[in-house]
Scaffold this motif. Structure first.
Motif, mmCIF file in Angstrom:
data_model
loop_
_atom_site.group_PDB
_atom_site.id
_atom_site.type_symbol
_atom_site.label_atom_id
_atom_site.label_comp_id
_atom_site.label_asym_id
_atom_site.label_seq_id
_atom_site.Cartn_x
_atom_site.Cartn_y
_atom_site.Cartn_z
ATOM 1 N N GLU A 48 -1.786 1.367 10.797
ATOM 2 C CA GLU A 48 -0.659 2.009 11.471
ATOM 3 C C GLU A 48 0.646 1.707 10.745
ATOM 4 O O GLU A 48 1.538 2.564 10.657
ATOM 5 N N ALA A 49 0.768 0.485 10.208
ATOM 6 C CA ALA A 49 1.981 0.127 9.470
ATOM 7 C C ALA A 49 2.106 0.939 8.184
ATOM 8 O O ALA A 49 3.197 1.398 7.830
ATOM 9 N N VAL A 50 0.978 1.118 7.475
ATOM 10 C CA VAL A 50 1.005 1.936 6.251
ATOM 11 C C VAL A 50 1.489 3.344 6.582
ATOM 12 O O VAL A 50 2.377 3.894 5.902
ATOM 13 N N LYS A 51 0.941 3.929 7.616
ATOM 14 C CA LYS A 51 1.329 5.295 7.997
ATOM 15 C C LYS A 51 2.786 5.349 8.413
ATOM 16 O O LYS A 51 3.500 6.331 8.106
ATOM 17 N N ALA A 52 3.266 4.311 9.067
ATOM 18 C CA ALA A 52 4.679 4.290 9.479
ATOM 19 C C ALA A 52 5.596 4.262 8.259
ATOM 20 O O ALA A 52 6.636 4.936 8.237
ATOM 21 N N TYR A 53 5.236 3.487 7.239
ATOM 22 C CA TYR A 53 6.032 3.463 6.008
ATOM 23 C C TYR A 53 6.023 4.837 5.327
ATOM 24 O O TYR A 53 7.066 5.292 4.825
ATOM 25 N N ASP A 73 0.832 -1.198 0.000
ATOM 26 C CA ASP A 73 0.000 0.000 0.000
ATOM 27 C C ASP A 73 0.871 1.254 0.000
ATOM 28 O O ASP A 73 0.672 2.178 -0.797
ATOM 29 N N ALA A 74 1.840 1.280 0.924
ATOM 30 C CA ALA A 74 2.701 2.457 1.041
ATOM 31 C C ALA A 74 3.531 2.659 -0.220
ATOM 32 O O ALA A 74 3.682 3.788 -0.709
ATOM 33 N N GLU A 75 4.058 1.563 -0.764
ATOM 34 C CA GLU A 75 4.854 1.647 -1.991
ATOM 35 C C GLU A 75 4.038 2.255 -3.130
ATOM 36 O O GLU A 75 4.514 3.115 -3.876
ATOM 37 N N ASP A 108 5.570 7.711 6.800
ATOM 38 C CA ASP A 108 6.386 8.592 7.638
ATOM 39 C C ASP A 108 7.867 8.365 7.356
ATOM 40 O O ASP A 108 8.650 9.326 7.251
ATOM 41 N N GLY A 109 8.251 7.095 7.222
ATOM 42 C CA GLY A 109 9.652 6.767 6.958
ATOM 43 C C GLY A 109 10.140 7.309 5.628
ATOM 44 O O GLY A 109 11.320 7.615 5.467
ATOM 45 N N ALA A 110 9.206 7.438 4.660
ATOM 46 C CA ALA A 110 9.561 7.990 3.344
ATOM 47 C C ALA A 110 9.486 9.512 3.323
ATOM 48 O O ALA A 110 9.760 10.135 2.290
ATOM 49 N N GLY A 111 9.113 10.110 4.446
ATOM 50 C CA GLY A 111 9.013 11.569 4.519
ATOM 51 C C GLY A 111 7.837 12.136 3.757
ATOM 52 O O GLY A 111 7.859 13.300 3.343
ATOM 53 N N LEU A 112 6.786 11.331 3.572
ATOM 54 C CA LEU A 112 5.625 11.758 2.796
ATOM 55 C C LEU A 112 4.552 12.327 3.731
ATOM 56 O O LEU A 112 4.084 11.638 4.640
ATOM 57 N N ALA A 113 4.187 13.564 3.509
ATOM 58 C CA ALA A 113 3.164 14.198 4.341
ATOM 59 C C ALA A 113 1.777 13.727 3.924
ATOM 60 O O ALA A 113 1.500 13.534 2.740
#
Length: 462
Positions: free
Chosen positions: A252-257, A154-156, A259-264
Motif C-alpha cells: 500500500e505504501a508503494v502504491k501511495a508513493y 521500490d517506488a523511486e 500515486d503521489g508522483a502522478g504515475l498511473a
C-alpha cells in the motif's frame, strides 16, 4: 557461402551501435540523478550462482543457460569424472545475480552503511528459440539497490524507469505499468499451497509443463503462455487475499508513493515475474501498441533474500532490468529512426594531389580542435569529393588547390547556402590551435567552427 552471425544474435551496425551508446548514456544520466553508480561484472559466472540465485526450477536455469565446459573439463566428464563447482561456468542470463554476488564479495554494504545503488548495461545470454524481440544474445540495462527495505526505494526505482522510457522517446500513452506484491516467507508458503491445491483440482485442464510446475513452484504457472492455462489460472487464488500485514502495508505504501508522483498503474494479481528470487513488490512495463505478444520492455521488483542465497548476510534488495531490443521495437513502432552514426563538421577537398599534404595537415589541426573532419582517400575528382561531402552530411567544404595554397588561402563553401568565402590559411591554423585539446562537442568546438569557418550558419547544432 559466406559465414553468418550465429542464430539468435545480430550485428549492431554503425547507426544502431551509435544509438546503443546514446541509449546507455541516457540511462546513466537518468539513473545518476537518483544516485546510481556504474558497475561491470563478468559475462560468465559460476553456474551455481544462477542455480542458487535465480532458482533451479525456472526456465532460465533448467532450459536456457549457456554453460561452458573447457576441453580439460570435457575430458574429465567423458572419462567418468566430475567437474568441480568452481569450474562449471555459465554465460550470464540476467544481471542481478552477478551484481549481488559482487556486492557480497566486496562487502559494498557494510553493517549500518548507506545502500549500494548500482547500474549496469551489457549483453545477456539465453538459449531460447529466436524470434522478434527475443534473441540468444541480447542487451539489458538494469539497476540494483542493496541495503534498504523501505517501500520508497521500490517506488523511486519504478518512477526512475518510467522517466528513462520518456527520455529515450517511448510515448507514455503507449505504455502500461503493472504492479503486484508476491508476499514474503511469512505469507507466501500458504498462498503457494492454495495455488497448488487449485491446480491439482484443474490438472486435466493444464498443460504438462504447468502440472510439473505445480509440484516445484506453482506460482510459475501464472507465466504460462498457453491460452488454456492462462484461462484456468485466472480463477486461481489471489495473492492480495493472502498477504500478511507487513506485506500489505509495504504494498500500500508503494502504491501511495506512485500515486503521489502522478504515475498511473494497473494492479495485476497474476503478475509474478519469471525468476524465483522476487519478494513483495513486482512490476512490469508493457507497450500497448505495435509489438504483439512480446510487449514487455522492462520490469523487476524486490528480492530481500537473494544476498543470503549467494552466501552473504541478510541484505534487502530492489532492482529492475529493461531489454534494449524490445525498447528499439517500441521506438520503431512509435516512428523512431536511427540517426546517422557519424557527423561531419567539415570536409577538406583537394583540387589535385599536389595539395594533399597541406590538406592532411589542415584535417589533423581541425580534429585536434575537436571537429569531426573528413577528406578523400581514393583520389576522387573535385566533383566526386563534393558528392562524398554531401553524402557524409558535411556542413562545410574547405577547398585547397595549387592557387589557394600559393596565396595562403582556403576556400570555404557552406553546403546549406552554397555561399563561398576565402579564409587566410595561417590565421585559420592559428585559431584552430587555440581550441586544441578542448572537449569534443563542447562549447569550444561550436565556437571554433563559427570563428574559423563562420558565415552565420552554425555547423554544429545542439
Amino acid at each position: 557461402m559466406a559465414l553468418q552471425a550465429p542464430e539468435g544474435t545480430k550485428d549492431l551496425l554503425p547507426d544502431e551501435a551509435a544509438f546503443w551508446a546514446r541509449f546507455k548514456a541516457t540511462a546513466a544520466n537518468v539513473c545518476g540523478r537518483y544516485g546510481y553508480a556504474p558497475i561491470e561484472t563478468p559475462l560468465f559466472e559460476q553456474t551455481e550462482l544462477f542455480v542458487r540465485g535465480i532458482g533451479e526450477a525456472t526456465d532460465v536455469v533448467s532450459k536456457e543457460m549457456f554453460t561452458a565446459i573447457s576441453g580439460q573439463n570435457l575430458a574429465t566428464l567423458l572419462g567418468g569424472g566430475t567437474v568441480k563447482a568452481k569450474s562449471r561456468l555459465s554465460l550470464r542470463p540476467e544481471g542481478t545475480a552477478g551484481v549481488v554476488r559482487a556486492v557480497v564479495q566486496h562487502d559494498l554494504v557494510p553493517q549500518g552503511a548507506a545502500p549500494a545503488k548500482l547500474m549496469y548495461a551489457g549483453p545477456m545470454f539465453r538459449a531460447e528459440r529466436p524470434q522478434k524481440g527475443r534473441q540468444r544474445q541480447f542487451n539489458q540495462v538494469g539497476i540494483e539497490c542493496l541495503g534498504a527495505e523501505e517501500p520508497s526505494v521500490d517506488a523511486e526505482g519504478i518512477i526512475m524507469l518510467m522517466r528513462f522510457f520518456a527520455a529515450i522517446g517511448i510515448p507514455a500513452e503507449t505504455t502500461r505499468l503493472l504492479v503486484n506484491s508476491m508476499g514474503c516467507d511469512a505469507c507466501r508458503p500458504a498462498y503457494r499451497e492454495a495455488v497448488r491445491a487449485y491446480m491439482a483440482a484443474h490438472a486435466d485442464e493444464l498443460c504438462d509443463e504447468c502440472n510439473r510446475r505445480a509440484e516445484i513452484n506453482p506460482l510459475r504457472a501464472f507465466d504460462c503462455k498457453n491460452s488454456g492455462c492462462a484461462a484456468v489460472m485466472e480463477g486461481a487464488p489471489k495473492i492480495a487475499d493472502h498477504l500478511c500485514d507487513e506485506c500489505r502495508e509495504h504494498y500500500e505504501a508503494v502504491k501511495a508513493y506512485l500515486d503521489g508522483a502522478g504515475l498511473a498503474y494497473v494492479e495485476d494479481s497474476t503478475l509474478v515475474r519469471g525468476l524465483d528470487y522476487y519478494t513483495r513488490t513486482v512490476f512490469e512495463v508493457q507497450v500497448t501498441e505495435g509489438m504483439g505478444s512480446q510487449n514487455a520492455i522492462g520490469g523487476g521488483g524486490r528480492y530481500d533474500k537473494l544476498a543470503e542465497e549467494v552466501g552473504g548476510r541478510p541484505t534487502p534488495g530492489f532492482g529492475w532490468a529493461l531489454g534494449y531490443e524490445r525498447c528499439v521495437l517500441a521506438l520503431q513502432a512509435a516512428g523512431h529512426a536511427f540517426a546517422p552514426a557519424a557527423r561531419c563538421d567539415v570536409f577538406v577537398a583537394c583540387v589535385d594531389d599536389s595539395v594533399r599534404r597541406t590538406a592532411f595537415s589542415l584535417v589533423q589541426a581541425c580534429r585536434d580542435a575537436g571537429l569531426a573532419v573528413e577528406m578523400d582517400h581514393q583520389h576522387r575528382s573535385l566533383k566526386g569529393q563534393f558528392k562524398l561531402a554531401d553524402k557524409l552530411g558535411a556542413a562545410r567544404v574547405a577547398v585547397l588547390g595549387p592557387d589557394e595554397v600559393a596565396a595562403g588561402q582556403v576556400k570555404v563553401r557552406n553546403m546549406r547556402t552554397h555561399a563561398e568565402r576565402s579564409v587566410d590559411l595561417a590565421a585559420m591554423l592559428a585559431l584552430l590551435a587555440r581550441f586544441s585539446g578542448e572537449p569534443v562537442g563542447g562549447a569550444a568546438t561550436i565556437a571554433s567552427v563559427e570563428e574559423v569557418f563562420g558565415d552565420g550558419d552554425p555547423a554544429v547544432e545542439g
